[in-house]
Design a protein around this motif. Structure first.
Motif, PDB file in Angstrom:
ATOM      1  N   MET A   1       0.841  -1.194   0.000  1.00 28.66           N
ATOM      2  CA  MET A   1       0.000   0.000   0.000  1.00 28.66           C
ATOM      3  C   MET A   1       0.873   1.240   0.000  1.00 28.66           C
ATOM      4  O   MET A   1       1.768   1.386   0.807  1.00 28.66           O
ATOM      5  N   THR A   2       0.637   2.083  -0.918  1.00 28.80           N
ATOM      6  CA  THR A   2       1.333   3.363  -0.819  1.00 28.80           C
ATOM      7  C   THR A   2       0.298   4.448  -0.564  1.00 28.80           C
ATOM      8  O   THR A   2      -0.706   4.548  -1.243  1.00 28.80           O
ATOM      9  N   ARG A   3       0.569   5.182   0.430  1.00 28.47           N
ATOM     10  CA  ARG A   3      -0.273   6.321   0.735  1.00 28.47           C
ATOM     11  C   ARG A   3       0.643   7.499   0.828  1.00 28.47           C
ATOM     12  O   ARG A   3       1.768   7.388   1.244  1.00 28.47           O
ATOM     13  N   PHE A   4       0.165   8.612   0.454  1.00 32.12           N
ATOM     14  CA  PHE A   4       0.997   9.784   0.626  1.00 32.12           C
ATOM     15  C   PHE A   4       0.055  10.948   0.775  1.00 32.12           C
ATOM     16  O   PHE A   4      -1.135  10.845   0.515  1.00 32.12           O
ATOM     17  N   LEU A   5       0.615  11.998   1.220  1.00 31.91           N
ATOM     18  CA  LEU A   5      -0.203  13.181   1.422  1.00 31.91           C
ATOM     19  C   LEU A   5      -0.099  14.051   0.193  1.00 31.91           C
ATOM     20  O   LEU A   5       0.988  14.332  -0.280  1.00 31.91           O
ATOM     21  N   LEU A   6      -1.216  14.441  -0.326  1.00 29.06           N
ATOM     22  CA  LEU A   6      -1.200  15.341  -1.462  1.00 29.06           C
ATOM     23  C   LEU A   6      -1.199  16.763  -0.953  1.00 29.06           C
ATOM     24  O   LEU A   6      -1.765  17.049   0.076  1.00 29.06           O
ATOM     25  N   PRO A   7      -0.560  17.634  -1.687  1.00 31.04           N
ATOM     26  CA  PRO A   7      -0.718  19.035  -1.303  1.00 31.04           C
ATOM     27  C   PRO A   7      -2.209  19.360  -1.275  1.00 31.04           C
ATOM     28  O   PRO A   7      -2.982  18.800  -2.041  1.00 31.04           O
ATOM     29  N   LEU A   8      -2.575  20.199  -0.388  1.00 28.33           N
ATOM     30  CA  LEU A   8      -3.980  20.531  -0.244  1.00 28.33           C
ATOM     31  C   LEU A   8      -4.501  21.142  -1.512  1.00 28.33           C
ATOM     32  O   LEU A   8      -3.803  21.877  -2.189  1.00 28.33           O
ATOM     33  N   LEU A   9      -5.721  20.837  -1.769  1.00 25.84           N
ATOM     34  CA  LEU A   9      -6.302  21.325  -2.996  1.00 25.84           C
ATOM     35  C   LEU A   9      -6.436  22.828  -2.987  1.00 25.84           C
ATOM     36  O   LEU A   9      -5.899  23.532  -3.801  1.00 25.84           O
ATOM     37  N   LEU A  10      -7.251  23.267  -2.104  1.00 27.53           N
ATOM     38  CA  LEU A  10      -7.415  24.709  -2.128  1.00 27.53           C
ATOM     39  C   LEU A  10      -6.860  25.314  -0.867  1.00 27.53           C
ATOM     40  O   LEU A  10      -7.370  25.140   0.204  1.00 27.53           O
ATOM     41  N   LEU A  11      -5.834  25.965  -0.996  1.00 30.34           N
ATOM     42  CA  LEU A  11      -5.039  26.375   0.144  1.00 30.34           C
ATOM     43  C   LEU A  11      -5.238  27.846   0.661  1.00 30.34           C
ATOM     44  O   LEU A  11      -5.502  28.702  -0.130  1.00 30.34           O
ATOM     45  N   VAL A 103     -30.335  29.731 -17.960  1.00 29.10           N
ATOM     46  CA  VAL A 103     -29.703  28.444 -17.664  1.00 29.10           C
ATOM     47  C   VAL A 103     -28.580  28.723 -16.660  1.00 29.10           C
ATOM     48  O   VAL A 103     -27.766  29.626 -16.862  1.00 29.10           O
ATOM     49  N   PHE A 104     -28.580  27.951 -15.560  1.00 25.45           N
ATOM     50  CA  PHE A 104     -27.524  28.059 -14.556  1.00 25.45           C
ATOM     51  C   PHE A 104     -26.614  26.860 -14.721  1.00 25.45           C
ATOM     52  O   PHE A 104     -27.075  25.722 -14.631  1.00 25.45           O
ATOM     53  N   VAL A 105     -25.349  27.097 -14.963  1.00 20.95           N
ATOM     54  CA  VAL A 105     -24.427  25.973 -15.098  1.00 20.95           C
ATOM     55  C   VAL A 105     -23.404  26.037 -13.971  1.00 20.95           C
ATOM     56  O   VAL A 105     -22.769  27.063 -13.736  1.00 20.95           O
ATOM     57  N   LEU A 106     -23.320  24.936 -13.247  1.00 24.50           N
ATOM     58  CA  LEU A 106     -22.330  24.836 -12.178  1.00 24.50           C
ATOM     59  C   LEU A 106     -21.150  24.020 -12.694  1.00 24.50           C
ATOM     60  O   LEU A 106     -21.315  22.900 -13.175  1.00 24.50           O
ATOM     61  N   ASP A 107     -19.988  24.620 -12.621  1.00 25.16           N
ATOM     62  CA  ASP A 107     -18.757  23.990 -13.105  1.00 25.16           C
ATOM     63  C   ASP A 107     -18.304  22.962 -12.065  1.00 25.16           C
ATOM     64  O   ASP A 107     -18.099  23.289 -10.901  1.00 25.16           O
ATOM     65  N   GLY A 108     -18.144  21.719 -12.511  1.00 29.06           N
ATOM     66  CA  GLY A 108     -17.792  20.643 -11.579  1.00 29.06           C
ATOM     67  C   GLY A 108     -16.399  20.774 -10.987  1.00 29.06           C
ATOM     68  O   GLY A 108     -16.111  20.194  -9.937  1.00 29.06           O
ATOM     69  N   GLY A 109     -15.503  21.519 -11.646  1.00 30.30           N
ATOM     70  CA  GLY A 109     -14.164  21.680 -11.090  1.00 30.30           C
ATOM     71  C   GLY A 109     -13.396  20.370 -11.024  1.00 30.30           C
ATOM     72  O   GLY A 109     -13.669  19.433 -11.782  1.00 30.30           O
ATOM     73  N   SER A 199     -14.286  27.681  -5.528  1.00 22.99           N
ATOM     74  CA  SER A 199     -12.885  27.310  -5.382  1.00 22.99           C
ATOM     75  C   SER A 199     -12.177  27.374  -6.741  1.00 22.99           C
ATOM     76  O   SER A 199     -12.269  28.384  -7.425  1.00 22.99           O
ATOM     77  N   TYR A 200     -11.490  26.320  -7.164  1.00 28.09           N
ATOM     78  CA  TYR A 200     -10.883  26.319  -8.507  1.00 28.09           C
ATOM     79  C   TYR A 200     -11.951  26.621  -9.553  1.00 28.09           C
ATOM     80  O   TYR A 200     -11.754  27.450 -10.456  1.00 28.09           O
ATOM     81  N   ALA A 201     -13.095  25.976  -9.424  1.00 32.75           N
ATOM     82  CA  ALA A 201     -14.186  26.224 -10.371  1.00 32.75           C
ATOM     83  C   ALA A 201     -14.695  27.660 -10.230  1.00 32.75           C
ATOM     84  O   ALA A 201     -15.238  28.224 -11.191  1.00 32.75           O
ATOM     85  N   GLY A 202     -14.512  28.273  -9.061  1.00 29.82           N
ATOM     86  CA  GLY A 202     -14.872  29.681  -8.869  1.00 29.82           C
ATOM     87  C   GLY A 202     -13.989  30.562  -9.732  1.00 29.82           C
ATOM     88  O   GLY A 202     -14.452  31.508 -10.389  1.00 29.82           O
ATOM     89  N   SER A 223     -15.438  31.763  -3.566  1.00 28.23           N
ATOM     90  CA  SER A 223     -14.091  31.387  -3.107  1.00 28.23           C
ATOM     91  C   SER A 223     -13.171  31.183  -4.302  1.00 28.23           C
ATOM     92  O   SER A 223     -12.408  30.214  -4.370  1.00 28.23           O
ATOM     93  N   ALA A 224     -13.256  32.105  -5.234  1.00 27.61           N
ATOM     94  CA  ALA A 224     -12.553  31.969  -6.508  1.00 27.61           C
ATOM     95  C   ALA A 224     -11.077  32.307  -6.354  1.00 27.61           C
ATOM     96  O   ALA A 224     -10.716  33.438  -6.030  1.00 27.61           O
ATOM     97  N   VAL A 225     -10.251  31.319  -6.611  1.00 29.19           N
ATOM     98  CA  VAL A 225      -8.808  31.513  -6.439  1.00 29.19           C
ATOM     99  C   VAL A 225      -8.208  32.111  -7.714  1.00 29.19           C
ATOM    100  O   VAL A 225      -7.451  31.480  -8.427  1.00 29.19           O
ATOM    101  N   THR A 226      -8.532  33.388  -7.948  1.00 24.29           N
ATOM    102  CA  THR A 226      -8.103  34.040  -9.183  1.00 24.29           C
ATOM    103  C   THR A 226      -6.635  34.459  -9.138  1.00 24.29           C
ATOM    104  O   THR A 226      -6.083  34.862 -10.148  1.00 24.29           O
ATOM    105  N   HIS A 227      -6.033  34.386  -7.948  1.00 29.15           N
ATOM    106  CA  HIS A 227      -4.599  34.659  -7.812  1.00 29.15           C
ATOM    107  C   HIS A 227      -3.886  33.322  -7.682  1.00 29.15           C
ATOM    108  O   HIS A 227      -4.037  32.639  -6.672  1.00 29.15           O
ATOM    109  N   ALA A 228      -3.154  32.944  -8.723  1.00 30.09           N
ATOM    110  CA  ALA A 228      -2.371  31.706  -8.641  1.00 30.09           C
ATOM    111  C   ALA A 228      -0.996  32.058  -8.099  1.00 30.09           C
ATOM    112  O   ALA A 228      -0.428  33.100  -8.433  1.00 30.09           O
ATOM    113  N   ALA A 229      -0.467  31.216  -7.228  1.00 35.08           N
ATOM    114  CA  ALA A 229       0.815  31.507  -6.597  1.00 35.08           C
ATOM    115  C   ALA A 229       1.572  30.204  -6.410  1.00 35.08           C
ATOM    116  O   ALA A 229       0.982  29.194  -6.047  1.00 35.08           O
TER     117      ALA A 229
END
Ligand SMILES: *[C@@H]1O[C@H](CO)[C@@H](O)[C@H](O)[C@H]1NC(C)=O
Ligand SMILES: *[C@@H]1O[C@H](CO)[C@@H](O)[C@H](O)[C@H]1NC(C)=O
Ligand SMILES: *[C@@H]1O[C@H](CO)[C@@H](O)[C@H](O)[C@H]1NC(C)=O
Ligand SMILES: *[C@@H]1O[C@H](CO)[C@@H](O)[C@H](O)[C@H]1NC(C)=O
Length: 552
Positions: A1-11, A103-109, A199-202, A223-229
């Motif tokens: 089994m390999t498990r690892f921690l992924l960097p957090l999605l939305l930080l 029409v309301f469309v929600l982006d699944g991200g 979030s990302y989809a925001g 919660s739109a992360v429009t600033h990428a860093a």
């Protein structure tokens, strides 16, 4: 089994006296939303939804059959003949045919779109569609869920997973979709489409309004992360400042001591310290530092709805200052400040630690280390490249990580200023967090992952200042992602108007407006308020809509 921690999605960081608090502002159309009776607006939303049959929730997934829309794999290369089927779901519950029905469309991200179905049932899409007799849609993002165009997730196969292609998917969908069982042409721009994402989809929602203004009539970017860093040390600062002060005090001080041991020269102390966490055999100190940070990521999963909320962060905080039995420590010690002699326990010869470090260790031992069914290096180590090199479609962690490594960044690192208090060890550096990009994505024939993410393409679209008419921003005051949104303390202050709404939900974490309850009267007042504001604003926008005049 390999498990690892992924960097957090939305930080993320902020002082809560930030510039961007609610300020009543007269909108460009002369309407002052803040003068609307909030109680009345809440009741209006509530009464329109109270009659929703309860069984609808139970059969939500049956009601919304998956549908498929054919997309080119590469929107920008006509010589590439490959296509894929993009999955979407439609709610016709509230739809009434008439010109201008939205029409309301929600982006699944960055997840399976199926995870977003609750928002079609009782969340934001249902709320808006109901209020306006519109159609609701969840649109899955390319490469996620079942909207998969490739046979594996090698670097080459992932090269069509980027912002430009994904935005072109949404645009193509809006311009061409034919909804089953609906006679009318609901394509954009002859129908007003409102784009929603969290979030990302925001960020994607905001980007869609900028990139395709003719197709996207209005957009809500939550919660739109429009600033990428590349580095996102501010993420943990939000948590440090917003958490229960006692918990933050213990955490900051624990990390200070832990770092002094990890960065010190005593192997003996180090191994005793790691042993307290059940991680004595984890070879690398930075992997240890990273493994013990795992409870912190659960802050962002707190939600106003107890059914959805993670309790892990609160349990962790409670555990940190729990009374320690034995060692001659009295129960009253928990009322004393960190480092008080009455709280100190001798762990090994010459190593005496505050009881919160012992508790921290026991928590990680119980909840993280004990779950490992292999060697600790196998579970929590990051130095064995081979564990990241499986490329089957089931390795779906590769998807968002690829986006992180190429265009978004957001490696959660420790604050750069050595004098600053921190809840994340100083060993959690950019090289440690980002090395997975080279380990996991071996250079392909057609594509190579850059040494560090190139965040320019995201930030070119507006960064903190991204703005357009009928583009609404909704953020959470204690969202660890707020430093990457237009509500960042680093962003310029802006007005909140009907045409450019700019909302901060007090005490909220990550996209708290996205979910809702069947019985909205059971939602907290701040959530009823933001939903009511969103409804009122969308109604205003729609009232201004005019069918486009035919250009030939
Ligand atoms: C991945 O898929 C491509 C295209 O189908 C194929 O040519 C390639 O051999 C596959 N690579 C691996 C490692 O599975
Ligand atoms: C650590 O490793 C040693 C030797 O490899 C082994 O004997 C011991 O059981 C391990 N300890 C734990 C807690 O896994
Ligand atoms: C860890 O588990 C032990 C045994 O189940 C329990 O007594 C202790 O309270 C737990 N400690 C923490 C901090 O979770
Ligand atoms: C980063 O991306 C931008 C925008 O796509 C591009 O113009 C620039 O050349 C890229 N920089 C590097 C170093 O590749």
């Amino acid at each position: 089994m390999t498990r690892f921690l992924l960097p957090l999605l939305l930080l993320g960081f902020t002082s809560f006296t930030g510039v961007n608090s609610f300020s009543p502002v007269i909108g460009p159309q002369g309407v002052n939303f803040w003068n609307l009776d909030k109680q009345e607006a809440r009741e209006r939303v509530a009464s329109s939804r109270r009659d929703l049959p309860l069984e609808i929730s139970a059969r939500a997934f049956e009601e919304f059959e998956p549908q498929w829309f054919e997309q080119p794999l590469d929107h920008f290369d006509e010589s590439n003949p490959h296509t894929f089927k993009q999955r979407y779901w439609v709610s016709k519950r509230h739809y009434k045919a008439r010109q201008g029905a939205p029409v309301f469309v929600l982006d699944g991200g960055e997840t399976s779109g199926a995870n977003r179905l609750p928002f079609l049932d009782t969340g934001i899409v249902d709320i808006l569609a109901r209020a306006t007799e519109g159609l609701g849609v969840i649109l899955e993002h390319r490469y996620y869920g079942e909207s998969i165009a490739v046979e594996n997730l090698t670097t080459d196969a992932l090269r069509w997973l980027n912002n430009e292609q994904a935005a072109a998917d949404s645009a193509n969908f809006m311009a061409k979709v034919k909804f089953e069982g609906i006679e009318e042409d609901l394509t954009a721009p002859s129908t007003p489409w409102i784009y929603y994402g969290g979030s990302y989809a925001g960020a994607r929602s905001a980007h869609m309004k900028i990139l395709y203004p003719d197709l996207v009539y209005g957009a809500i970017a939550s919660s739109a992360v429009t600033h990428a860093a590349v580095e996102n040390w501010q993420y943990m600062e939000i948590i440090r400042k917003a958490a229960d002060p006692k918990c933050s005090h213990h955490l900051e001080n624990s990390i200070k001591i832990i770092d002094s041991i990890l960065l010190g020269h005593s192997k003996f102390f180090k191994s005793h310290l790691k042993g307290l966490f059940g991680l004595a055999n984890l070879t690398h100190d930075d992997d240890f530092a990273s493994t013990i940070s795992s409870p912190l990521g659960s802050w962002q999963s707190k939600n106003w709805d107890p059914e959805e909320s993670s309790v892990r962060f609160d349990q962790f905080c409670e555990a940190l200052n729990a009374p320690v039995h034995g060692h001659g420590i009295s129960a009253k010690a928990t009322d004393l400040p960190f480092g008080d002699p009455a709280r100190m326990v001798e762990v090994a010869d010459g190593l005496t630690l505050d009881l919160s470090i012992l508790n921290y260790g026991a928590y990680i031992k119980n909840n993280t280390a004990s779950r490992c069914r292999s060697t600790l290096d196998d579970c929590f180590g990051t130095y064995d490249d081979s564990k990241y090199q499986q490329t089957g479609l089931d390795e779906d962690w590769r998807l968002w990580m690829f986006q992180v490594c190429t265009q978004w960044g957001y490696f959660t690192t420790t604050p750069p200023d050595p004098k600053q208090p921190r809840i994340l060890s100083r060993l959690i550096t950019l090289p440690h967090e980002s090395k997975i990009c080279q380990q996991a994505y071996l250079p392909g024939e057609f594509f190579q992952v850059p040494p560090l993410p190139n965040v320019t393409a995201v930030n070119m679209l507006g960064d903190f200042d991204i703005a357009a008419d009928r583009l609404m921003f909704v953020d959470g005051e204690v969202d660890p992602w707020r430093p990457d949104t237009p509500h960042s303390d680093d962003a310029k202050p802006r007005d909140d108007t009907i045409l450019r709404p700019f909302k901060l939900i007090p005490g909220a974490v990550h996209h708290w407006d996205e979910n809702g309850l069947a019985d909205v009267t059971q939602e907290p007042v701040v959530i009823q308020d933001i939903h009511a504001e969103e409804v009122a604003i969308i109604e205003q926008w729609l009232a201004d809509w005019k069918p486009p005049t035919k250009k030939d």
